[in-house]
Design a protein around this motif. Structure first.
Motif, mmCIF file in Angstrom:
data_model
loop_
_atom_site.group_PDB
_atom_site.id
_atom_site.type_symbol
_atom_site.label_atom_id
_atom_site.label_comp_id
_atom_site.label_asym_id
_atom_site.label_seq_id
_atom_site.Cartn_x
_atom_site.Cartn_y
_atom_site.Cartn_z
ATOM 1 N N ALA A 55 51.100 39.379 45.684
ATOM 2 C CA ALA A 55 51.260 40.577 44.937
ATOM 3 C C ALA A 55 51.110 40.779 43.523
ATOM 4 C CB ALA A 55 52.519 41.316 45.177
ATOM 5 N N GLY A 56 50.336 39.374 43.016
ATOM 6 C CA GLY A 56 50.083 39.365 41.640
ATOM 7 C C GLY A 56 49.054 40.499 41.100
ATOM 8 N N ASN A 57 47.968 40.986 41.967
ATOM 9 C CA ASN A 57 47.070 41.942 41.680
ATOM 10 C C ASN A 57 46.908 42.859 42.771
ATOM 11 O OD1 ASN A 57 45.479 40.432 39.291
ATOM 12 N ND2 ASN A 57 45.827 38.899 40.883
ATOM 13 N N THR A 58 46.812 44.255 42.160
ATOM 14 C CA THR A 58 46.623 45.162 43.156
ATOM 15 C C THR A 58 45.216 45.920 42.619
ATOM 16 O OG1 THR A 58 47.955 46.759 41.407
ATOM 17 C CG2 THR A 58 49.004 45.804 43.488
ATOM 18 N N TYR A 59 44.607 46.644 43.573
ATOM 19 C CA TYR A 59 43.405 47.342 43.364
ATOM 20 C C TYR A 59 43.596 48.959 44.106
ATOM 21 C CZ TYR A 59 42.179 42.682 42.802
ATOM 22 O OH TYR A 59 42.015 41.157 42.120
ATOM 23 N N TYR A 60 42.840 49.610 43.281
ATOM 24 C CA TYR A 60 42.815 51.127 43.747
ATOM 25 C C TYR A 60 41.274 51.669 43.858
ATOM 26 C CZ TYR A 60 47.820 50.650 43.370
ATOM 27 O OH TYR A 60 49.331 50.274 43.404
#
Length: 125
Positions: A55-60
């Motif tokens: 969950a260190g990186n999220t993308y949208y």
């Protein structure tokens, strides 16, 4: 192979909110990257959001940035998609997907290993 089951879809008026959940089987869920995709009638499946295993990186996708939030609870083997300020153009079947190895190009559906059955989201105008 990981089994995925989505829930939380439904009918909501424009401007409303929904939270989708995706439960996963398997003891190594915490090591998977997870993604949400959607497919509207007559359109190709498109990327919505993704989250790395830690969950260190999220993308949208640009179309949902600022309105949707992806998160995960590894203790519950669950990934969530909080959808706010919904628009009629968000109407689609939403799918969650698991990526067993790799955390690059998470917007590419072809790189995911397992898919759920989908949950319908309908936003009325």
């Amino acid at each position: 192979q990981v089994q995925l089951v989505e829930s939380g879809g439904g009918l909501v008026p424009a401007g409303g909110s929904l939270r989708l959940s995706c439960g996963a089987s398997g003891r190594t869920f915490s090591s998977y990257a997870m993604g949400w995709f959607r497919q509207a009638p007559g359109k190709e499946r498109e990327f919505v959001a993704a989250i790395t295993w830690s969950a260190g990186n999220t993308y949208y996708a640009d179309s949902v940035k600022g309105r949707f939030t992806i998160s995960r609870d590894n203790a519950k083997n669950t990934v969530y998609l909080q959808m706010n300020s919904l628009k009629p153009e968000d109407t689609a079947v939403y799918y969650c997907a698991a990526r067993v190895k790799g955390s690059y190009r998470l917007h590419m559906a072809s790189l995911y290993d397992s898919w759920g059955q989908g949950t319908q989201v309908t936003v009325s105008s």
